[in-house]
Design an enzyme around this catalytic site. Structure first.
Site, PDB file in Angstrom:
ATOM      1  N   ASP A  62       0.796  -1.257  -0.036  1.00 31.08           N
ATOM      2  CA  ASP A  62       0.019  -0.130  -0.036  1.00 31.08           C
ATOM      3  C   ASP A  62       0.800   1.309   0.028  1.00 31.08           C
ATOM      4  O   ASP A  62       0.222   2.292  -0.318  1.00 31.08           O
ATOM      5  CB  ASP A  62      -0.950  -0.173   1.033  1.00 31.08           C
ATOM      6  CG  ASP A  62      -0.214  -0.181   2.592  1.00 31.08           C
ATOM      7  OD1 ASP A  62       0.905  -0.175   2.431  1.00 31.08           O
ATOM      8  OD2 ASP A  62      -0.818  -0.002   3.373  1.00 31.08           O
ATOM      9  N   HIS A  63       2.010   1.234   0.458  1.00 26.61           N
ATOM     10  CA  HIS A  63       2.716   2.434   0.610  1.00 26.61           C
ATOM     11  C   HIS A  63       3.549   2.971  -0.576  1.00 26.61           C
ATOM     12  O   HIS A  63       4.250   4.220  -0.656  1.00 26.61           O
ATOM     13  CB  HIS A  63       3.954   2.234   1.691  1.00 26.61           C
ATOM     14  CG  HIS A  63       3.269   2.596   3.040  1.00 26.61           C
ATOM     15  ND1 HIS A  63       2.139   1.905   3.464  1.00 26.61           N
ATOM     16  CD2 HIS A  63       3.733   3.447   4.149  1.00 26.61           C
ATOM     17  CE1 HIS A  63       1.772   2.417   4.900  1.00 26.61           C
ATOM     18  NE2 HIS A  63       2.918   3.263   5.161  1.00 26.61           N
ATOM     19  N   ASP A  93       4.036  -0.771  11.611  1.00 26.77           N
ATOM     20  CA  ASP A  93       3.599   0.654  11.026  1.00 26.77           C
ATOM     21  C   ASP A  93       2.875   1.484  12.171  1.00 26.77           C
ATOM     22  O   ASP A  93       2.220   0.991  13.076  1.00 26.77           O
ATOM     23  CB  ASP A  93       2.489   0.450   9.726  1.00 26.77           C
ATOM     24  CG  ASP A  93       2.098   1.554   9.350  1.00 26.77           C
ATOM     25  OD1 ASP A  93       2.788   2.269   8.229  1.00 26.77           O
ATOM     26  OD2 ASP A  93       1.088   2.388   9.814  1.00 26.77           O
ATOM     27  N   ARG A 116      -1.309  12.759   9.704  1.00 25.80           N
ATOM     28  CA  ARG A 116       0.044  13.216   9.807  1.00 25.80           C
ATOM     29  C   ARG A 116      -0.186  14.630   9.087  1.00 25.80           C
ATOM     30  O   ARG A 116      -0.415  14.505   7.832  1.00 25.80           O
ATOM     31  CB  ARG A 116       1.079  12.337   9.733  1.00 25.80           C
ATOM     32  CG  ARG A 116       1.390  11.370  10.616  1.00 25.80           C
ATOM     33  CD  ARG A 116       2.571  10.833  10.896  1.00 25.80           C
ATOM     34  NE  ARG A 116       2.627  10.007  12.129  1.00 25.80           N
ATOM     35  CZ  ARG A 116       3.358   8.890  12.295  1.00 25.80           C
ATOM     36  NH1 ARG A 116       4.194   8.469  11.437  1.00 25.80           N
ATOM     37  NH2 ARG A 116       3.161   8.444  13.612  1.00 25.80           N
ATOM     38  N   SER A 156      11.588   8.504  14.639  1.00 27.29           N
ATOM     39  CA  SER A 156      10.797   7.244  14.378  1.00 27.29           C
ATOM     40  C   SER A 156      11.341   6.187  14.500  1.00 27.29           C
ATOM     41  O   SER A 156      12.637   6.125  14.363  1.00 27.29           O
ATOM     42  CB  SER A 156       9.879   7.364  12.935  1.00 27.29           C
ATOM     43  OG  SER A 156      11.285   7.664  12.090  1.00 27.29           O
ATOM     44  N   ARG A 163      13.088   3.707  13.358  1.00 22.93           N
ATOM     45  CA  ARG A 163      13.678   3.089  12.180  1.00 22.93           C
ATOM     46  C   ARG A 163      14.646   2.047  12.471  1.00 22.93           C
ATOM     47  O   ARG A 163      15.663   2.468  13.060  1.00 22.93           O
ATOM     48  CB  ARG A 163      14.193   4.189  11.474  1.00 22.93           C
ATOM     49  CG  ARG A 163      14.424   4.237   9.750  1.00 22.93           C
ATOM     50  CD  ARG A 163      14.823   5.303   9.479  1.00 22.93           C
ATOM     51  NE  ARG A 163      13.436   6.374   9.314  1.00 22.93           N
ATOM     52  CZ  ARG A 163      13.721   7.651   9.121  1.00 22.93           C
ATOM     53  NH1 ARG A 163      14.635   8.123   9.105  1.00 22.93           N
ATOM     54  NH2 ARG A 163      12.511   8.481   9.301  1.00 22.93           N
TER      55      ARG A 163
HETATM   56 FE1  F3S Z   1      -0.549   4.693   4.894  1.00 19.74          FE
HETATM   57 FE2  F3S Z   1      -0.906   7.180   5.762  1.00 19.74          FE
HETATM   58 FE3  F3S Z   1      -2.114   5.513   7.070  1.00 19.74          FE
HETATM   59  S1  F3S Z   1       1.186   6.164   4.880  1.00 19.74           S
HETATM   60  S2  F3S Z   1      -0.772   3.532   6.820  1.00 19.74           S
HETATM   61  S3  F3S Z   1      -2.384   5.984   5.047  1.00 19.74           S
HETATM   62  S4  F3S Z   1      -0.770   6.881   7.941  1.00 19.74           S
END
Ligand code: F3S
Length: 731
Positions: free
Chosen positions: A100-101, A165, A425, A620, A622
């Site tokens: 997804d990212h 995550d 965010r 974060s 990491r």
């Molecule tokens: Fe993706 Fe943003 Fe959530 S990066 S997992 S939608 S905080």
């Protein structure tokens, strides 16, 4: 509680074990003899050894057995590569991976997805094949955002989930204790106020640090007025106040959500164990904050930080007083925080209202459905069409602009502008990489309303708009059911289950790839003290994980440890010269980049150390920040203090995080001193000696503290936590 109820509809052999949880809890209860919070109940019911485990709040290191693990594609690459290096033939816990990212938003779902499949082909091929090989469920590109998929398919009340995550706590919306490796007398939320406003308000009260180290639990009569997905939004954004996780007790909304997502049996089972799925009467909390939902206004948080909370009644004033750009350039809804059916439904109701008055979105408007199931359902039920009519661009079911995967075309870099999203965010540059973008976060309702008006000073609760007919009107407060009538439409099948016979599967990694690299296990400790170690760098002041392992363009290499190690400590300031990425090679006397010098020491078989200041490794969590120094031959990081997660990460990779017992010793050490680390002294609770050998002057000894327990010392001895696991599993 004896029933065999499957954890989800995708896996055969994984069951919900309320019986065992309840037995564990009874053991802990008899030991503690006090009412427990819901968070405590879930954690204690997942203890590996409820009888023998030390339980001292804030002190003990709990050994837990989670029900599941979930990884997104960005972090999964290194996690799987590390797992492979342990030599096990399959994962020990149910795991899913979610692509997804890595999908950039620009032209809309179809084109963006095709582009992502091309650009990320080797990463997707690697993940798909590795998942098949090691018995991991793989949700391919386009299936949706990890947290939405977890909520729709895997979360269950009372369960313990670990996710790679920070917004993993989203699953708290179904009463699951989900941890990322991150009484009111009111009865209802009315009109323009949405569940999101509860957490936006709380973020304003607690700030981005206020929840650190805590589990935030919600209770009181307001809780039962929220939908499960609304509760998930609140839990999701607990990450923005630093909470370890957030939780709601099991209730009817969760029951309904489980039922409509084809998990009726789990819903019924949770009812049987309902007493275990909420806090005990009289449970005590460190702090209780009361929010009156009757009086709660919509909030808008930002810019640049999610805890700058302004109620909508004061927002226009704040925009003017602070000189924030008034024109709204883009409104974005979706993300893992706010992409439920309810969010889409309410957003579409506002858009439809505007359309009925002849208005379309004045600002650019994007929609990111949280999952293929949400996309297909809003396509079926008409909301998607409304958004398109309204002028919206529907992006792929993925993170997209939330993680900066946004090929933004409407402004140039550096141009000052405002955007508003329903994401979580809004730190500088997060969405579009432009530090001049003022990003605000709000509920999807407020985002859509402001998109209609095209300006930030618009307050839909009191301001009028002018319709196409020249008449003034006010947008109606949004309405929309939390769940679709009947059922969700699952949409396209994007799930790849691991095959039954996995022996013939080969994991696809090209040896010439610059994005992926098979890892070798780190070597075990040689059993000796380390003598004459050079100091690679004496870092001065703030050294965050971003200084240790920079993000941005480097993220491309997160599956290739050797390549990404070229960013190691390049942001840290060298105390010797006040500069970044310029250190003296103590063997040659030449000044060079930090990674280059580390590589030279490594090539010559010399272990090195880093000296650091206060709170080394904050930021974060990491993992690369711990992997890289280990990969390039580091032995110990010696600081005035550590950020807790980074300290643990270093231990896991077989490094020695050590702290000066006397913080003034930091000043005594010179960057060109050599040090001996007496590793053979390592034992729980005992200091370890470091012999410092200045270039000119007599050697002296100082004492260093550490927080290793017995088990973690094994990690050091075996070379890493993973090596230790592999050793155990092979026995
Ligand atoms: Fe993706 Fe943003 Fe959530 S990066 S997992 S939608 S905080």
């Amino acid at each position: 509680l004896d029933k065999k109820v499957r954890q989800n509809n995708w896996e055969e052999g994984n069951f919900i074990n309320y019986k065992k949880m309840s037995e564990n809890l009874n053991i802990v209860r008899s030991r503690l003899n006090r009412p427990l919070t819901y968070g405590e109940k879930i954690l204690y019911s997942h203890l590996d050894d409820p009888e023998g485990q030390d339980i001292e709040r804030g002190v003990s290191y709990l050994k837990l057995r989670p029900d599941r693990v979930a990884c997104q594609d960005a972090t999964a690459q290194m996690a799987i590569l590390q797992f492979m290096s342990a030599g096990l033939d399959q994962v020990q816990n149910p795991v899913t991976v979610h692509a997804d990212h890595l999908i950039a938003g620009r032209d809309g779902s179809e084109k963006d997805l095709a582009r992502a499949n091309e650009v990320n082909k080797e990463v997707y091929d690697f993940l798909a094949s590795a998942c098949a090989k090691y018995n991991i469920g793989f949700w391919g590109p386009g299936s949706g955002i990890i947290h939405q998929i977890i909520l729709e398919n895997y979360a269950f009340p009372g369960g313990l989930l670990i996710g790679t995550d920070s917004h993993t706590p989203n699953a708290g919306g179904l009463g699951m204790c989900a941890i990322g490796v991150g009484g009111a007398d009111a009865v209802d939320l009315n009109g323009w106020t949405a569940p999101k406003d509860i957490i936006l308000k709380l973020a304003g009260i607690l700030t981005v640090k206020g929840g650190t180290g805590s589990i935030v639990e919600y209770f009181g009569p307001g809780v039962d007025t929220l939908s499960a997905t609304g509760m998930a939004t609140i839990c999701n954004m607990g990450a923005e106040i630093g909470a370890t996780t957030s939780l709601f007790p099991f209730n009817d909304s969760m029951y309904k959500y489980l039922a409509i997502t084809k998990r009726q049996e789990i819903a019924d089972f949770a009812r049987v164990y309902a007493h275990g799925l909420r806090a005990d009467e009289g449970a005590e909390y460190d702090q209780v904050i009361e929010i009156n939902l009757d009086e709660l206004e919509p909030h808008i948080n930002g810019p640049f930080t999610p805890d700058l909370a302004t109620p909508i009644s004061k927002f226009a004033e704040a925009v003017k007083a602070n000189g924030w750009p008034e024109e709204l350039k883009v409104g974005l809804i979706g993300s893992c925080t706010n992409s439920s059916y309810e969010d889409m439904n309410r957003g579409a109701a506002i858009a439809r209202d505007a359309l009925n008055h002849g208005l379309k979105a004045k600002a650019i408007f994007t929609v990111t459905p949280g999952s293929e199931q949400i996309r297909a359902t809003i396509e079926r039920d008409g909301q998607l069409k409304t958004f398109e009519e309204f002028g919206g661009i529907v992006l792929a079911n993925a993170c997209g602009p939330c993680i900066g995967q946004w090929d933004r075309q409407d402004i140039k870099k550096g141009e000052v502008n405002s955007i508003i999203s329903s994401y979580n965010r809004n730190f500088t540059g997060r969405n579009d990489g432009n530090p001049a973008t003022h990003a605000f976060v709000a509920s999807p309702d407020i985002v859509v309303a402001m998109t209609v008006a095209g300006k930030l000073t618009f307050n839909p609760l009191k301001d009028k708009l002018v319709g196409a007919d020249g008449k003034e009107f006010m947008l109606s407060p949004p309405q929309g059911d939390a769940l679709p009538a009947g059922s969700y439409d699952p949409g396209r099948d994007t799930y790849q289950a691991p095959p039954k016979d996995r022996s013939s599967v080969t994991v696809q990694v090209s040896p010439t790839s610059d994005r992926l690299q098979i890892l070798k296990p780190f070597a075990p400790w040689d059993g000796k003290d380390a003598i004459d170690c050079p100091i690679l760098i004496k870092a001065q002041g703030k050294t965050t994980t971003d200084h240790i392992s920079m993000a941005g363009p480097w993220l491309k290499y997160r599956g290739h440890l050797d390549n990404i190690s070229n960013n190691m400590l390049i942001g840290a300031i060298n105390a010797a010269n006040g500069e970044a990425n310029k250190v003296k090679n103590q063997l040659t006397g030449a000044w060079d980049a930090v990674p280059a010098v580390a590589r030279d020491y490594k090539a010559k078989g010399i272990k090195w150390v880093v000296i650091g200041d206060w709170n080394y490794g904050e930021g974060s969590s990491r993992e690369h920040a711990a992997l890289e120094p280990r990969h390039l031959g580091g032995l110990a990081i010696i600081t005035r203090s550590f950020a807790r997660i980074h300290e643990t990460n270093l231990k896991k990779q077989g490094m020695l995080p050590l702290t000066f017992i006397d913080p003034a010793d930091y000043d005594r050490i010179q960057p060109d001193d050599k040090v001996d680390i007496l590793c053979t002294e390592l034992a729980p609770g005992k200091p370890i000696t470091m012999r410092v050998k200045p270039q000119n002057g007599a050697p002296y000894e100082i004492k260093l503290a550490h927080t290793f327990n017995e088990g973690q010392i094994e990690w050091f001895k075996n070379g890493s936590a993973l090596n230790t696991m592999a050793k155990k599993a092979q026995k």
